[in-house]
Design a protein around this motif. Structure first.
Motif, PDB file in Angstrom:
ATOM      1  N   UNK A   1      -8.097  -7.480   8.614  1.00  0.00           N
ATOM      2  CA  UNK A   1      -7.601  -8.856   8.705  1.00  0.00           C
ATOM      3  C   UNK A   1      -6.547  -9.190   7.664  1.00  0.00           C
ATOM      4  N   UNK A   2      -6.454  -8.408   6.599  1.00  0.00           N
ATOM      5  CA  UNK A   2      -5.432  -8.638   5.580  1.00  0.00           C
ATOM      6  C   UNK A   2      -4.079  -8.060   5.989  1.00  0.00           C
ATOM      7  N   UNK A   3      -4.061  -7.253   7.051  1.00  0.00           N
ATOM      8  CA  UNK A   3      -2.815  -6.610   7.487  1.00  0.00           C
ATOM      9  C   UNK A   3      -2.696  -6.713   9.002  1.00  0.00           C
ATOM     10  N   UNK A   4      -2.329  -7.915   9.446  1.00  0.00           N
ATOM     11  CA  UNK A   4      -2.182  -8.191  10.875  1.00  0.00           C
ATOM     12  C   UNK A   4      -0.719  -8.257  11.310  1.00  0.00           C
ATOM     13  N   UNK A   5       0.180  -8.027  10.382  1.00  0.00           N
ATOM     14  CA  UNK A   5       1.603  -8.110  10.669  1.00  0.00           C
ATOM     15  C   UNK A   5       2.304  -8.873   9.566  1.00  0.00           C
ATOM     16  N   UNK A   6       3.613  -9.038   9.739  1.00  0.00           N
ATOM     17  CA  UNK A   6       4.417  -9.806   8.788  1.00  0.00           C
ATOM     18  C   UNK A   6       5.387 -10.663   9.585  1.00  0.00           C
ATOM     19  N   UNK A   7       5.185 -11.966   9.512  1.00  0.00           N
ATOM     20  CA  UNK A   7       5.966 -12.893  10.329  1.00  0.00           C
ATOM     21  C   UNK A   7       5.863 -12.456  11.801  1.00  0.00           C
ATOM     22  N   UNK A   8       6.981 -12.214  12.478  1.00  0.00           N
ATOM     23  CA  UNK A   8       6.907 -11.808  13.889  1.00  0.00           C
ATOM     24  C   UNK A   8       6.819 -10.297  14.067  1.00  0.00           C
ATOM     25  N   UNK A   9       6.827  -9.559  12.961  1.00  0.00           N
ATOM     26  CA  UNK A   9       6.661  -8.105  13.020  1.00  0.00           C
ATOM     27  C   UNK A   9       5.175  -7.796  13.137  1.00  0.00           C
ATOM     28  N   UNK A  10       4.773  -7.225  14.268  1.00  0.00           N
ATOM     29  CA  UNK A  10       3.350  -7.064  14.546  1.00  0.00           C
ATOM     30  C   UNK A  10       2.840  -5.637  14.359  1.00  0.00           C
ATOM     31  N   UNK A  11       3.666  -4.634  14.652  1.00  0.00           N
ATOM     32  CA  UNK A  11       3.229  -3.237  14.585  1.00  0.00           C
ATOM     33  C   UNK A  11       4.342  -2.378  14.007  1.00  0.00           C
ATOM     34  N   UNK A  12       3.989  -1.512  13.061  1.00  0.00           N
ATOM     35  CA  UNK A  12       4.820  -0.358  12.692  1.00  0.00           C
ATOM     36  C   UNK A  12       3.883   0.842  12.651  1.00  0.00           C
ATOM     37  N   UNK A  13       3.981   1.696  13.635  1.00  0.00           N
ATOM     38  CA  UNK A  13       3.215   2.938  13.659  1.00  0.00           C
ATOM     39  C   UNK A  13       4.157   4.106  13.426  1.00  0.00           C
ATOM     40  N   UNK A  14       3.793   4.963  12.495  1.00  0.00           N
ATOM     41  CA  UNK A  14       4.525   6.215  12.304  1.00  0.00           C
ATOM     42  C   UNK A  14       3.730   7.312  12.998  1.00  0.00           C
ATOM     43  N   UNK A  15       4.330   7.896  14.038  1.00  0.00           N
ATOM     44  CA  UNK A  15       3.630   8.847  14.901  1.00  0.00           C
ATOM     45  C   UNK A  15       4.252  10.222  14.833  1.00  0.00           C
ATOM     46  N   UNK A  16       3.369  11.228  14.883  1.00  0.00           N
ATOM     47  CA  UNK A  16       3.765  12.617  15.077  1.00  0.00           C
ATOM     48  C   UNK A  16       3.096  13.106  16.360  1.00  0.00           C
ATOM     49  N   UNK A  17       3.900  13.504  17.337  1.00  0.00           N
ATOM     50  CA  UNK A  17       3.392  13.873  18.658  1.00  0.00           C
ATOM     51  C   UNK A  17       3.667  15.345  18.906  1.00  0.00           C
ATOM     52  N   UNK A  18       2.622  16.086  19.225  1.00  0.00           N
ATOM     53  CA  UNK A  18       2.733  17.539  19.421  1.00  0.00           C
ATOM     54  C   UNK A  18       3.632  17.862  20.616  1.00  0.00           C
TER      55      UNK A  18
END
Length: 233
Positions: A33-50
């Motif tokens: 609940x302390x990290x639900x986004x920042x203003x209108x920025x909702x998701x930043x996922x850093x992904x590594x896909x095989x």
């Protein structure tokens, strides 16, 4: 000025065999609940896909979704007819609007896909879905802030339906930049690679920094860095 660091090591973490993902904000099974986004920025996922794996067809709605490819390639296909392969330096934006289904696969047989998956809340719900992609090569980002997405599509940027401007930059050794913030706006800096000081705070790959109540964002790197900067209303 208020500066809040989101360390890379503190992010949410998901391992699925074919996918390794780090979540800057709450996402899927990771909830903080302390990290639900920042203003209108909702998701930043850093992904590594095989290689030869990826995200099968799945739905989204009422979200502006940006994909920033760091290395490798992603093959995109969606229910609007949008389709393409994007590689290092390319960015795609998908307005999910009233509803869209898409897949994102790593088509390469021997190279891991490394990307940032970014979600921004739209300014209105039930927009018409859409898809676009564009190339912003490394040279266009060298020692400058290259606008890659904006509400009005200025300077050749991709259009997003929100009062947000998204920039990317690759700083050389010993180089610095400054970005002015209008009154009432905030910024988030996501470090893609390298290390730098953001308004005096030293950060490195995977770290994020939220900046509020500041007249400008200052960036300075001794040995080089790549960042994505969000200027948010």
């Amino acid at each position: 000025m208020t500066l809040t660091l989101r360390p890379a090591a503190a992010r949410g973490h998901a391992e699925h065999g074919w996918l390794s993902s780090r979540h800057s904000f709450s996402f899927a099974d990771y909830f903080d609940p302390a990290h639900m986004g920042f203003r209108t920025l909702r998701v930043i996922n850093e992904d590594w896909v095989a290689p030869k794996t990826g995200f099968g067809t799945h739905p989204h709605r009422d979200m502006e979704i940006l994909t920033y490819v760091i290395a490798g390639a992603v093959a995109h296909k969606d229910s609007t007819g949008g389709e393409g392969v994007i590689r290092r330096g390319e960015v795609q934006v998908m307005s999910a609007g009233t509803g869209i289904r898409h897949s994102e696969m790593n088509p390469l047989p021997d190279e891991t896909l490394h990307l940032l998956q970014i979600w921004i809340l739209p300014e209105a719900q039930r927009l018409i879905p859409g898809y676009a992609q564009a190339l912003f090569d490394d040279e266009s980002k060298r020692d400058r802030l290259r606008l890659i997405a904006s509400r009005d599509g200025r300077d050749g940027s991709l259009v997003i339906h929100q009062d947000a401007s998204v920039y990317a930059s690759i700083l050389g050794s010993g180089r610095g930049l400054s970005h002015d913030l209008a009154e009432g706006r905030g910024a988030w800096v996501q470090v893609v690679a390298g290390a730098l000081a953001v308004n005096g705070q030293v950060v490195s790959a995977g770290d994020g920094v939220a900046i509020e109540n500041a007249a400008a964002v200052t960036l300075a790197s001794e040995n080089g860095a790549e960042i994505v900067l969000f200027d948010l209303g």
